[in-house]
Design an enzyme around this catalytic site. Sequence first.
Site, PDB file in Angstrom:
ATOM      1  N   PRO A 102       0.832  -1.212   0.000  1.00 47.04           N
ATOM      2  CA  PRO A 102       0.000   0.000   0.000  1.00 47.04           C
ATOM      3  C   PRO A 102       0.865   1.260   0.000  1.00 47.04           C
ATOM      4  O   PRO A 102       1.351   1.704   1.031  1.00 47.04           O
ATOM      5  CB  PRO A 102      -0.819  -0.133   1.292  1.00 47.04           C
ATOM      6  CG  PRO A 102       0.038  -0.969   2.195  1.00 47.04           C
ATOM      7  CD  PRO A 102       0.787  -1.918   1.299  1.00 47.04           C
ATOM      8  N   ASP A 162       5.726   2.834   2.390  1.00 49.80           N
ATOM      9  CA  ASP A 162       4.923   1.641   2.654  1.00 49.80           C
ATOM     10  C   ASP A 162       4.026   1.956   3.851  1.00 49.80           C
ATOM     11  O   ASP A 162       4.500   2.076   4.983  1.00 49.80           O
ATOM     12  CB  ASP A 162       5.859   0.465   2.952  1.00 49.80           C
ATOM     13  CG  ASP A 162       5.123  -0.841   3.188  1.00 49.80           C
ATOM     14  OD1 ASP A 162       3.886  -0.807   3.408  1.00 49.80           O
ATOM     15  OD2 ASP A 162       5.789  -1.900   3.182  1.00 49.80           O
ATOM     16  N   HIS A 163       2.727   2.087   3.603  1.00 53.60           N
ATOM     17  CA  HIS A 163       1.806   2.521   4.655  1.00 53.60           C
ATOM     18  C   HIS A 163       1.650   1.481   5.760  1.00 53.60           C
ATOM     19  O   HIS A 163       1.105   1.783   6.828  1.00 53.60           O
ATOM     20  CB  HIS A 163       0.436   2.849   4.048  1.00 53.60           C
ATOM     21  CG  HIS A 163      -0.332   3.881   4.804  1.00 53.60           C
ATOM     22  ND1 HIS A 163      -0.079   4.192   6.127  1.00 53.60           N
ATOM     23  CD2 HIS A 163      -1.361   4.694   4.423  1.00 53.60           C
ATOM     24  CE1 HIS A 163      -0.912   5.135   6.531  1.00 53.60           C
ATOM     25  NE2 HIS A 163      -1.688   5.457   5.513  1.00 53.60           N
ATOM     26  N   ARG A 164       2.096   0.269   5.530  1.00 54.30           N
ATOM     27  CA  ARG A 164       2.006  -0.747   6.584  1.00 54.30           C
ATOM     28  C   ARG A 164       2.952  -0.447   7.746  1.00 54.30           C
ATOM     29  O   ARG A 164       2.742  -0.924   8.860  1.00 54.30           O
ATOM     30  CB  ARG A 164       2.347  -2.127   6.015  1.00 54.30           C
ATOM     31  CG  ARG A 164       1.370  -2.623   4.950  1.00 54.30           C
ATOM     32  CD  ARG A 164       1.869  -3.899   4.293  1.00 54.30           C
ATOM     33  NE  ARG A 164       3.170  -3.709   3.650  1.00 54.30           N
ATOM     34  CZ  ARG A 164       3.843  -4.684   3.053  1.00 54.30           C
ATOM     35  NH1 ARG A 164       3.346  -5.911   3.028  1.00 54.30           N
ATOM     36  NH2 ARG A 164       5.013  -4.431   2.485  1.00 54.30           N
ATOM     37  N   VAL A 165       4.000   0.335   7.468  1.00 53.17           N
ATOM     38  CA  VAL A 165       5.002   0.565   8.499  1.00 53.17           C
ATOM     39  C   VAL A 165       5.331   2.047   8.682  1.00 53.17           C
ATOM     40  O   VAL A 165       5.893   2.438   9.703  1.00 53.17           O
ATOM     41  CB  VAL A 165       6.279  -0.247   8.172  1.00 53.17           C
ATOM     42  CG1 VAL A 165       6.975   0.297   6.957  1.00 53.17           C
ATOM     43  CG2 VAL A 165       7.224  -0.328   9.346  1.00 53.17           C
TER      44      VAL A 165
END
Length: 422
Positions: free
Chosen positions: A217, A394-397
């Site tokens: 994402p 990276d929107h996950r992190v």
Amino acid sequence: MPINILMPALSPTMKEGTLARWLKAEGDAIAAGDVIAEIETDKATMEVEAVDEGVLGRILIGEGTDGIAVNTPIAILVAEGESVPDAPAAPATAPAMAAPAPVPAQAVPTPQAPAASAAPMAKGARVFASPLARRIAAQTGIDLATLRGSGPNGRIVRRDVEQARQTPAATPAATVAQAAPAAAPAAPAGAAYDSVPHSGMRKVIARRLTEAKSTIPHFYVEMDVELDALLALRSQLNAAAPDEGPGAYKISVNDMLVKAAAVTLRRVPQVNVSYTDDAVLAYHDVDISVAVSIPDGLITPIVRAADTKGLRQISLETRDLVARARTGKLKPEEFQGGTFSISNMGMYGVKAFSAILNPPQAAILAIAAGERRAVVKGSEIVIATVMTVTLSVDHRVVDGALAAQWLSAFRTVVENPMSLVV
């Protein structure tokens, strides 16, 4: 006993290669460590060393042959005085070439390779797998405990999961819906065209970027940064630098931005990370991957520990890396790895752009051209040299506030560039 010399997997991207040149002839004695051939991979031309000693009994594949699959026998090594067989030995025979030590893949997928002979993990036993293998397994619903690891010490790596996905018995319903790839559109009826086959590098870029864009994402944060102070400092440094001789160098704007990104990553280390299903990997070192355009595509040589190096060292090192990248002479460890990437298209006059992440890195900085713009300062309008930079994350992190904090810190470093030299 005859030993097959196999086409080695010299990089995580390599599925096949070209035998560029034999450095030994049939009948030559070979000692462990001798360089016996040059192999062209999708990234570079590399020398290959022998790990066994003996006599090069028979060359099975001649120079200039391309499309040789990894693990294909290319020659036969025999002991002194031993008869030379007409055909290669059984596939189980150990290879007589040493590949470079494995390095974590960054911008490209791992090649297919035969699974290791180790049995699947016993139920309840600890599963040793790479972070990327765990992520792919989780996305596709594959139980890692059912797989055989082909990595060091039986470690499960990406190629093991990919092989499992290709067999019906190991392909349960995926946990993430994935659309079937669309067929490539045909050329318009009646259109004249030339069909140019994809190079190995172009195929790797296509697969890797498709994977990155479809599974990570992305989001983007953009900011304008003034360059006048940095350009003035660059002029002063270059005026004092030697113009001739072995120590001659000229610092580029890109060299200074590499250093600025590294300094910023030390100030905001939460961006110097990678995402895995089990944890966030916070890197100790700041290794900057610099995107370089080459005839076949793109490669990202790495300035290691960039935050600890001076501008002169970064300048000399970057020039050497770029020159060898364009001639295919980089070693795997020089372009595999990195914790953060920079893509600079300012030299082409690009106003702004957004870059695709270079997995498993969590961020990449897209740098556009510096241009003279009207800027409001206080109650006055002045002219300043401004560039637009875009941080892809990276929107996950990395969340929005953190990305904005990093870009703000980067702007502060660039607009107050003395921190780059002290």
